[in-house]
Design an enzyme around this catalytic site. Structure first.
Site, mmCIF file in Angstrom:
data_model
loop_
_atom_site.group_PDB
_atom_site.id
_atom_site.type_symbol
_atom_site.label_atom_id
_atom_site.label_comp_id
_atom_site.label_asym_id
_atom_site.label_seq_id
_atom_site.Cartn_x
_atom_site.Cartn_y
_atom_site.Cartn_z
ATOM 1 N N ARG A 77 4.249 -114.400 -3.412
ATOM 2 C CA ARG A 77 4.697 -115.815 -2.997
ATOM 3 C C ARG A 77 3.668 -116.730 -3.788
ATOM 4 O O ARG A 77 2.468 -116.349 -3.754
ATOM 5 C CB ARG A 77 4.164 -115.772 -1.400
ATOM 6 C CG ARG A 77 5.620 -115.351 -0.581
ATOM 7 C CD ARG A 77 6.887 -116.173 -0.627
ATOM 8 N NE ARG A 77 7.924 -115.582 0.089
ATOM 9 C CZ ARG A 77 8.711 -114.759 -0.157
ATOM 10 N NH1 ARG A 77 8.837 -114.159 -1.391
ATOM 11 N NH2 ARG A 77 9.779 -114.193 0.582
ATOM 12 N N GLU A 123 8.142 -124.535 -4.761
ATOM 13 C CA GLU A 123 9.266 -124.087 -5.326
ATOM 14 C C GLU A 123 10.771 -125.076 -4.786
ATOM 15 O O GLU A 123 10.720 -125.294 -3.705
ATOM 16 C CB GLU A 123 9.718 -122.921 -4.812
ATOM 17 C CG GLU A 123 8.874 -121.722 -5.517
ATOM 18 C CD GLU A 123 8.901 -120.277 -5.179
ATOM 19 O OE1 GLU A 123 9.911 -119.819 -4.353
ATOM 20 O OE2 GLU A 123 8.030 -119.401 -5.608
ATOM 21 N N HIS A 139 11.917 -117.645 -9.088
ATOM 22 C CA HIS A 139 11.824 -116.680 -8.074
ATOM 23 C C HIS A 139 13.107 -115.854 -7.964
ATOM 24 O O HIS A 139 13.855 -115.894 -6.902
ATOM 25 C CB HIS A 139 11.721 -117.751 -6.867
ATOM 26 C CG HIS A 139 11.256 -116.820 -5.489
ATOM 27 N ND1 HIS A 139 10.553 -117.359 -4.564
ATOM 28 C CD2 HIS A 139 11.454 -115.529 -5.255
ATOM 29 C CE1 HIS A 139 10.392 -116.369 -3.566
ATOM 30 N NE2 HIS A 139 11.017 -115.341 -4.101
HETATM 31 N N1 LIG Z 1 9.880 -112.333 -6.046
HETATM 32 C C1 LIG Z 1 10.695 -111.942 -4.960
HETATM 33 O O1 LIG Z 1 11.905 -112.170 -5.295
HETATM 34 C C2 LIG Z 1 10.287 -111.179 -3.986
HETATM 35 C C3 LIG Z 1 11.222 -110.382 -3.517
HETATM 36 C C4 LIG Z 1 10.751 -109.588 -2.390
HETATM 37 C C5 LIG Z 1 9.481 -109.447 -1.682
HETATM 38 N N2 LIG Z 1 8.588 -110.486 -2.420
HETATM 39 C C6 LIG Z 1 7.281 -110.666 -2.059
HETATM 40 O O2 LIG Z 1 6.633 -109.313 -2.088
HETATM 41 C C7 LIG Z 1 5.842 -109.230 -0.907
HETATM 42 C C8 LIG Z 1 5.471 -107.713 -0.751
HETATM 43 O O3 LIG Z 1 6.568 -107.209 -0.430
HETATM 44 P P1 LIG Z 1 6.476 -105.601 0.161
HETATM 45 O O4 LIG Z 1 8.045 -105.230 0.476
HETATM 46 O O5 LIG Z 1 5.773 -104.666 -0.766
HETATM 47 O O6 LIG Z 1 5.764 -105.833 1.624
HETATM 48 P P2 LIG Z 1 4.754 -104.713 2.350
HETATM 49 O O7 LIG Z 1 4.684 -105.443 3.478
HETATM 50 O O8 LIG Z 1 5.542 -103.374 2.314
HETATM 51 O O9 LIG Z 1 3.579 -104.684 1.460
HETATM 52 C C9 LIG Z 1 2.552 -105.540 1.403
HETATM 53 C C10 LIG Z 1 1.033 -104.923 1.208
HETATM 54 O O10 LIG Z 1 0.409 -105.930 1.240
HETATM 55 C C11 LIG Z 1 -0.928 -105.610 1.908
HETATM 56 N N3 LIG Z 1 -1.822 -106.547 2.280
HETATM 57 C C12 LIG Z 1 -1.764 -107.304 3.266
HETATM 58 N N4 LIG Z 1 -2.913 -108.197 3.301
HETATM 59 C C13 LIG Z 1 -3.492 -107.876 2.306
HETATM 60 C C14 LIG Z 1 -4.616 -108.471 1.569
HETATM 61 N N5 LIG Z 1 -5.328 -109.445 2.218
HETATM 62 N N6 LIG Z 1 -5.209 -108.007 0.392
HETATM 63 C C15 LIG Z 1 -4.209 -106.999 -0.384
HETATM 64 N N7 LIG Z 1 -3.262 -106.336 0.263
HETATM 65 C C16 LIG Z 1 -2.672 -106.745 1.428
HETATM 66 C C17 LIG Z 1 -0.106 -104.690 3.054
HETATM 67 O O11 LIG Z 1 -1.043 -103.964 3.655
HETATM 68 C C18 LIG Z 1 0.952 -104.171 2.539
HETATM 69 O O12 LIG Z 1 0.442 -102.776 1.839
HETATM 70 C C19 LIG Z 1 6.450 -109.769 0.082
HETATM 71 O O13 LIG Z 1 5.625 -110.288 1.353
HETATM 72 C C20 LIG Z 1 7.363 -111.221 -0.591
HETATM 73 O O14 LIG Z 1 6.230 -112.206 -0.047
HETATM 74 C C21 LIG Z 1 9.070 -111.121 -3.309
#
Ligand SMILES: NC(=O)c1ccc[n+]([C@@H]2O[C@H](COP(=O)([O-])OP(=O)(O)OC[C@H]3O[C@@H](n4cnc5c(N)ncnc54)[C@H](O)[C@@H]3O)[C@@H](O)[C@H]2O)c1
Length: 348
Positions: free
Chosen positions: A244, A273, A292
Site C-alpha cells: 500500500r 491513488e 495498482h
Molecule cells: N498491489 C496489489 O494489487 C495488491 C494485491 C494484493 C495485496 N496487496 C497488499 O499486499 C499486502 C500483503 O498481502 P499478503 O496477502 O501477503 O498479506 P499477509 O497478511 O499474508 O502478509 C503480510 C505480512 O506482513 C507482516 N507484517 C505485519 N506488520 C509488519 C511489520 N511492521 N513489519 C514487517 N512485516 C509486517 C505480517 O506478519 C504478515 O506476515 C496486503 O496487505 C495488501 O495491502 C496489494
C-alpha cells in the site's frame, strides 16, 4: 428465508453497465435458484439502507464503517475482492456479527509474480534499454551505459513474509540469491523452510540488493519506509512496493531517487491513488510505475472472484469460510446462529 441475498458493490460494473472484471465468473450465483444478487451504490461509505435485506456483500472499493450495517442484523459476510482491507472497519463487522473475508489464495501468485517482474525489469534495466532501442543507432551506441545487475549471490529482502512475501521467495529460488526478511510476526518454521534468514529492520535495509515491501498498511507500518531507513540502503539497491502506498514516505523516496541514494524503484502503489500526473516521481528514469494493477491478469481476477463466491456459498450452507480477518466472529453466538439458520434453510 426463501432466498440467500447477495449484494455486489456497483463498481463491479463499468458506467456503461458492462462488467469491470469479465473474468469474475458470477454464473455460480446466477444459476443457483436459492440465490438472488444485486448491485448496490458505490461512492464513499456504503450506507445501511443499501445493505438492508442482504445476507452477503462482495465488496470492491467502497468503505465499510459502523453506519454501513442495517438494523435488520441480517448481513453475515463481507467478502473483500482481494486481500487489502484497510477500507473496512473490522471491529464494526465483528460488532454486527458479520464475518470479513479476504482472498489470499487469489492474489498470492499474481502479486508475487508482479514483484518478480519488477525485480527482473529493474535489475535488467528494461525501461532504459527499451528507450535507447527506439532511438535508432544513436541510442544503440549507448548500450554499455545501461548495464544490468546479475542476481546470483545478491540479496533479496522482504519486508513482510506472509502470503505474498513467502511466495516471492518460492518463485525466486532458481535465481540463486540470498534471502532475508523482516517480519515481527513471521513464522520461523516457514522462513526456515524457504531458506530465509529473519533479520532486524535496519539489517534488512542495509543488506538487501532488492527490497520488496509486502506488509499490510496499519498504524505500525505507516511510513515504515522513511528517509532514515532509505538512507541505510545501498546506492545500488532497488526498492519495490506492491503493498500500500502510505507504507512508504513517498516524498522521502522521491528525494532519495532524485539524489541517486538508491538505484531505482518499482512502484505499483502510491500515497495518493490515482496519483496525479504531475507526481514528481513519474519524472524519474530510475522508477517503474504501474497503476495498482501490475498483478491484474485474467487468472488473478478469476481466482479472487472464485474465492469470494466460495466464501459466500460456505456461509450460505452454514460452513465457516477460509480467509476470515475477524477470527473472533467464529466464537460469537449470534454469528453461529446465523450459520445454523442458513444451514437449516439451504442445506449443509
Ligand atoms: N498491489 C496489489 O494489487 C495488491 C494485491 C494484493 C495485496 N496487496 C497488499 O499486499 C499486502 C500483503 O498481502 P499478503 O496477502 O501477503 O498479506 P499477509 O497478511 O499474508 O502478509 C503480510 C505480512 O506482513 C507482516 N507484517 C505485519 N506488520 C509488519 C511489520 N511492521 N513489519 C514487517 N512485516 C509486517 C505480517 O506478519 C504478515 O506476515 C496486503 O496487505 C495488501 O495491502 C496489494
Amino acid at each position: 428465508m426463501s432466498k440467500f441475498r447477495v449484494a455486489l458493490s456497483r463498481d463491479f460494473k463499468k458506467p456503461d453497465g458492462s462488467p469491470a472484471f469479465p473474468d469474475f465468473d458470477l454464473t455460480p450465483l446466477a444459476q443457483n435458484p436459492a440465490v438472488e444478487y444485486d448491485y448496490i451504490q458505490t461512492n464513499g461509505v456504503i450506507g445501511a439502507a443499501d445493505l438492508e435485506g442482504f445476507d452477503a456483500l462482495i465488496l470492491l472499493i467502497p468503505r465499510i464503517e459502523p453506519e454501513s450495517f442495517p438494523k435488520d442484523g441480517r448481513l453475515a459476510i463481507i467478502a473483500r475482492f482481494g486481500v487489502g482491507y484497510d477500507t473496512v472497519n473490522v471491529d464494526a463487522c465483528t460488532d454486527h456479527d458479520c464475518a470479513l473475508v479476504i482472498t489470499p489464495d487469489g492474489v498470492r501468485r499474481p502479486v508475487a509474480v508482479s514483484i518478480i517482474t519488477f525485480m527482473l525489469a529493474l535489475t535488467g534495466k528494461l525501461a532504459g534499454k527499451d528507450r535507447i532501442t527506439r532511438q535508432g543507432p544513436e541510442g544503440w551506441a549507448k548500450r554499455n551505459e545501461h548495464m544490468g545487475i546479475g542476481l546470483v549471490g545478491r540479496t533479496l529482502g522482504q519486508l513482510g513474509i506472509g502470503n505474498i512475501g513467502a511466495e516471492v521467495f518460492r518463485l525466486a529460488r532458481p535465481f540463486e540469491m540470498h534471502f532475508i526478511a523482516h517480519d515481527p510476526y513471521a513464522d520461523p518454521k516457514v522462513a526456515q523452510e524457504l531458506g530465509v534468514r529473519l533479520v532486524g529492520l535496519e539489517e534488512l535495509f542495509r543488506e538487501a540488493d532488492v527490497l520488496s515491501v509486502s506488509c499490510p498498511l496499519n498504524e505500525e507500518t505507516h511510513h515504515i519506509v522513511n528517509a532514515e531507513r532509505l538512507a541505510l540502503m545501498k546506492p545500488t539497491a532497488y526498492l519495490i512496493n506492491t503493498s500500500r502506498g502510505p507504507v512508504i514516505d513517498e516524498k522521502a523516496l522521491t528525494r532519495v531517487l532524485q539524489e541517486g541514494g538508491i538505484a531505482g524503484a518499482g512502484l505499483d502503489v502510491f500515497e495518493q491513488e490515482p496519483s496525479p500526473a504531475d507526481n514528481p516521481i513519474y519524472k524519474l528514469d530510475n522508477v517503474l510505475c504501474t497503476p495498482h494493477a501490475l498483478c491484474w491478469t485474467d487468472q488473478c481476477f478469476a481466482g479472487i472472484g472464485a474465492a469470494d463466491v466460495k466464501a459466500v456459498f460456505d456461509v450460505m450452507h452454514g460452513r465457516v469460510p477460509t480467509g476470515i480477518v475477524n477470527r473472533k466472529i467464529v466464537e460469537r453466538p449470534a454469528w453461529q446462529d446465523k450459520l445454523k439458520r442458513y444451514k437449516a434453510a439451504f442445506g449443509g
